[in-house]
Design a protein around this motif. Structure first.
Motif, PDB file in Angstrom:
ATOM      1  N   GLN A 163       0.830  -1.225   0.000  1.00  0.00           N
ATOM      2  CA  GLN A 163       0.000   0.000   0.000  1.00  0.00           C
ATOM      3  C   GLN A 163       0.853   1.259   0.000  1.00  0.00           C
ATOM      4  N   CYS A 164       2.068   1.168   0.529  1.00  0.00           N
ATOM      5  CA  CYS A 164       2.964   2.330   0.545  1.00  0.00           C
ATOM      6  C   CYS A 164       3.712   2.471  -0.788  1.00  0.00           C
ATOM      7  N   GLY A 165       3.415   1.604  -1.727  1.00  0.00           N
ATOM      8  CA  GLY A 165       4.003   1.736  -3.070  1.00  0.00           C
ATOM      9  C   GLY A 165       5.370   1.106  -3.230  1.00  0.00           C
ATOM     10  N   TRP A 166       5.776   0.273  -2.264  1.00  0.00           N
ATOM     11  CA  TRP A 166       7.131  -0.285  -2.353  1.00  0.00           C
ATOM     12  C   TRP A 166       7.206  -1.595  -3.136  1.00  0.00           C
ATOM     13  N   MET A 204      12.170  -4.082  -3.132  1.00  0.00           N
ATOM     14  CA  MET A 204      11.180  -4.971  -2.525  1.00  0.00           C
ATOM     15  C   MET A 204      10.588  -5.799  -3.673  1.00  0.00           C
ATOM     16  N   HIS A 205      10.438  -7.107  -3.445  1.00  0.00           N
ATOM     17  CA  HIS A 205      10.122  -8.024  -4.536  1.00  0.00           C
ATOM     18  C   HIS A 205       8.768  -7.714  -5.183  1.00  0.00           C
ATOM     19  N   LYS A 234       2.167   6.114   7.194  1.00  0.00           N
ATOM     20  CA  LYS A 234       0.821   5.817   6.704  1.00  0.00           C
ATOM     21  C   LYS A 234      -0.052   5.116   7.749  1.00  0.00           C
ATOM     22  N   PHE A 235       0.535   4.166   8.471  1.00  0.00           N
ATOM     23  CA  PHE A 235      -0.280   3.312   9.365  1.00  0.00           C
ATOM     24  C   PHE A 235       0.001   3.511  10.859  1.00  0.00           C
ATOM     25  N   ASP A 236       1.027   4.303  11.173  1.00  0.00           N
ATOM     26  CA  ASP A 236       1.443   4.472  12.565  1.00  0.00           C
ATOM     27  C   ASP A 236       1.813   3.121  13.203  1.00  0.00           C
ATOM     28  N   VAL A 237       2.452   2.288  12.418  1.00  0.00           N
ATOM     29  CA  VAL A 237       2.910   0.972  12.890  1.00  0.00           C
ATOM     30  C   VAL A 237       4.404   0.892  12.567  1.00  0.00           C
ATOM     31  N   ALA A 263      13.840   3.247   4.806  1.00  0.00           N
ATOM     32  CA  ALA A 263      12.851   3.986   3.992  1.00  0.00           C
ATOM     33  C   ALA A 263      11.482   3.304   4.067  1.00  0.00           C
ATOM     34  N   VAL A 264      11.474   1.977   4.023  1.00  0.00           N
ATOM     35  CA  VAL A 264      10.205   1.228   4.098  1.00  0.00           C
ATOM     36  C   VAL A 264       9.579   1.416   5.486  1.00  0.00           C
TER      37      VAL A 264
END
Ligand code: EPU
Length: 337
Positions: free
Chosen positions: A278-281, A291-292, A324-327, A316-317
Motif C-alpha cells: 500500500q505504501c508503493g514499495w 522490494m520483490h 501511513k499506518f502508525d505501525v 525507507a520502508v
C-alpha cells in the motif's frame, strides 16, 4: 582447525551481500568444539555463528571470528507410544531434513518445506510457515556452551520461543553454539491446512497426506517467493507486527482491506507485506536493492549490494509504513556488523 583463515562470505549468505570475514572456522566435527572454545576465548567471547546464511545481513568487513556450522547427521533417538524423537545436527540443510523425515514416515514438518537455511538456525528465529512454527515440534536444543566449554541442552520451554524469536536471538543466548536439534514428531499425524493458501486447495481438503502438503507448500513458495539461488534475498525481511485489538480495530476502520490475524491472547498480527504494498514499495528499487514484485515483504539484492544499501531501503520502508499506518516494522534477519 585453524583460526587465521580469511573468507569471502558473499556466496555464503542468501542475500548475497558483499562481505568478508577476517577469521573463519569450518566446524565439521564435534571433536573440534573444544578448539572453538579456545578461539572464542582468544576473541574475547565475541564470535558470529553461520549456518545457511539465510537470515542474515552481513556488513562488508567482519572482524569477529565466524564459525561455520557444518555438523551433519540425522538419527531416530527414541520411539515413545505417541512420538518419534528425531535428532538432526545443526549443519544439516533444513529442507533436505524435512524431506528425509517424510521418507522415513516421521511427519509433522511438511508445512515447513523449502525454508532456506540449516537445522541449527531453525530454533533461533523459530521458523514458521503455513500454520506451523518449529517450536510446535521441538523437544530440545543441544548446544555447546562456548564459555564453559561443555555441552548444554535446552528444553523447548527454556528456549523461550515466540513468533520469529527465541532465547538464541537475545543477549543471554549468545554464548551457545547449536550442535543439534531434537524434534518430537507425533505418531498420530493430523494435517494442518488452516492457512488460506492450503485450505483453498481442493485436493488437500479431500485427502491431505504429508507428501501432498509438502508438495503444495513447495508449489506455493516457488510461486510466491524468489529463489535465493536466482536472486539474493533472506525471505521475509520484516516481521508481521503484532498490535492490540484496539489498534487493529482503528486500522480496520481506516483500511478495511488490511489483512489481520487474531492471536490466541486477543492481539492481532498484521500482514506487513500488504502494508508495504500500500505504501508503493512492491517491485520498487532503491539503488542495488528493492522490494520483490510478487511479495513486498521480501527484500531482494539486484546485484552487488552491501549491508548499507539494505539498511537504507529498510529504513525507507519502515518510515513509509510508520507514516501511513502508525505501525513500526521490525527487521527479521539478524545483523552481523
Ligand atoms: N500480501 C499483500 N502484498 C504483498 C504480500 C502479501 O497484499 O506483497 C498479503 C497477501 O495477499 C496475504 C497476506 O498479505 O493476504 C499474507 O501474505 P502471505 O500469505 O504471503 O504471508 P506473509 O504474512 O507475507 C508469512 C511469513 C512467511 C511465511 C508465510 C506463510 C513472516 C514474517 N513471514 O508471510 O515466512 O512463508 O507467512 O506462512 O511471518 C520468512 O519468514 O522468511 C517467510 C517467508
Amino acid at each position: 582447525m585453524r583460526d587465521d583463515i580469511t573468507q569471502d562470505l558473499t556466496g555464503l549468505n542468501t542475500l548475497r551481500l558483499v562481505s568478508h570475514a577476517a577469521r573463519y572456522f569450518r566446524l565439521d566435527s564435534e571433536q573440534q568444539l573444544s578448539m572453538v572454545t579456545q578461539c572464542v576465548q582468544r576473541a574475547g567471547g565475541r564470535i558470529y555463528m553461520l549456518g545457511g546464511g539465510s537470515n542474515l545481513v552481513l556488513r562488508e568487513h567482519l572482524l569477529r571470528p565466524v564459525v561455520h556450522n557444518l555438523l551433519k547427521g540425522i538419527r531416530l533417538i527414541e520411539e515413545t507410544p505417541d512420538a518419534y524423537i528425531v535428532e538432526a545436527a545443526g549443519g544439516e540443510v533444513w529442507h533436505d531434513f524435512v524431506a528425509t523425515c517424510i521418507r522415513n514416515g516421521w511427519y509433522g514438518l511438511e508445512n515447513l518445506a523449502l525454508i532456506p537455511g540449516t537445522v541449527g538456525a531453525c530454533p533461533v528465529q523459530n521458523i514458521g510457515a503455513y500454520g506451523v512454527e518449529v517450536m510446535d515440534r521441538i523437544a530440545s536444543v543441544c548446544t555447546w556452551d562456548l564459555v564453559q566449554g561443555r555441552p548444554r541442552s535446552f528444553s523447548a520451554q527454556e528456549c523461550a520461543f515466540s513468533y520469529r524469536d527465541s532465547l538464541f536471538k537475545k543477549p543471554a543466548g549468545q554464548g551457545y553454539l547449536i550442535t543439534a536439534v531434537r524434534f518430537r514428531l507425533p505418531r498420530q499425524w493430523t494435517p494442518t491446512i488452516s492457512y488460506p493458501d492450503l485450505k483453498s486447495d481442493p485436493e488437500l481438503v479431500q485427502n491431505a497426506t504429508p507428501q501432498k502438503i509438502f508438495d503444495a507448500v513447495c508449489r506455493i513458495r516457488q510461486a510466491k517467493l524468489p529463489d535465493p539461488a536466482i536472486i539474493g534475498n533472506a525471505g521475509s525481511f520484516f516481521k508481521n507486527p503484532i498490535v492490540s485489538a484496539a489498534q487493529q480495530s482503528q486500522l480496520k476502520t481506516d483500511y478495511p482491506a488490511l489483512v489481520t490475524y487474531r492471536q490466541t491472547d486477543g492481539s492481532y498480527k498484521l500482514a506487513a507485506g500488504w502494508m508495504i504494498e500500500q505504501c508503493g514499495w512492491k517491485g520498487r528499487t532503491l539503488g542495488r536493492v528493492g522490494m520483490h514484485h510478487r511479495q513486498a515483504l521480501v527484500l531482494v539484492n539486484h546485484g552487488g549490494a552491501t549491508a548499507t544499501d539494505v539498511l537504507a531501503l529498510a529504513d525507507a520502508v519502515i518510515a513509509s509504513v510508520r507514516q501511513k499506518f502508525d505501525v513500526t516494522l521490525e527487521r527479521e534477519p539478524v545483523l552481523f556488523d
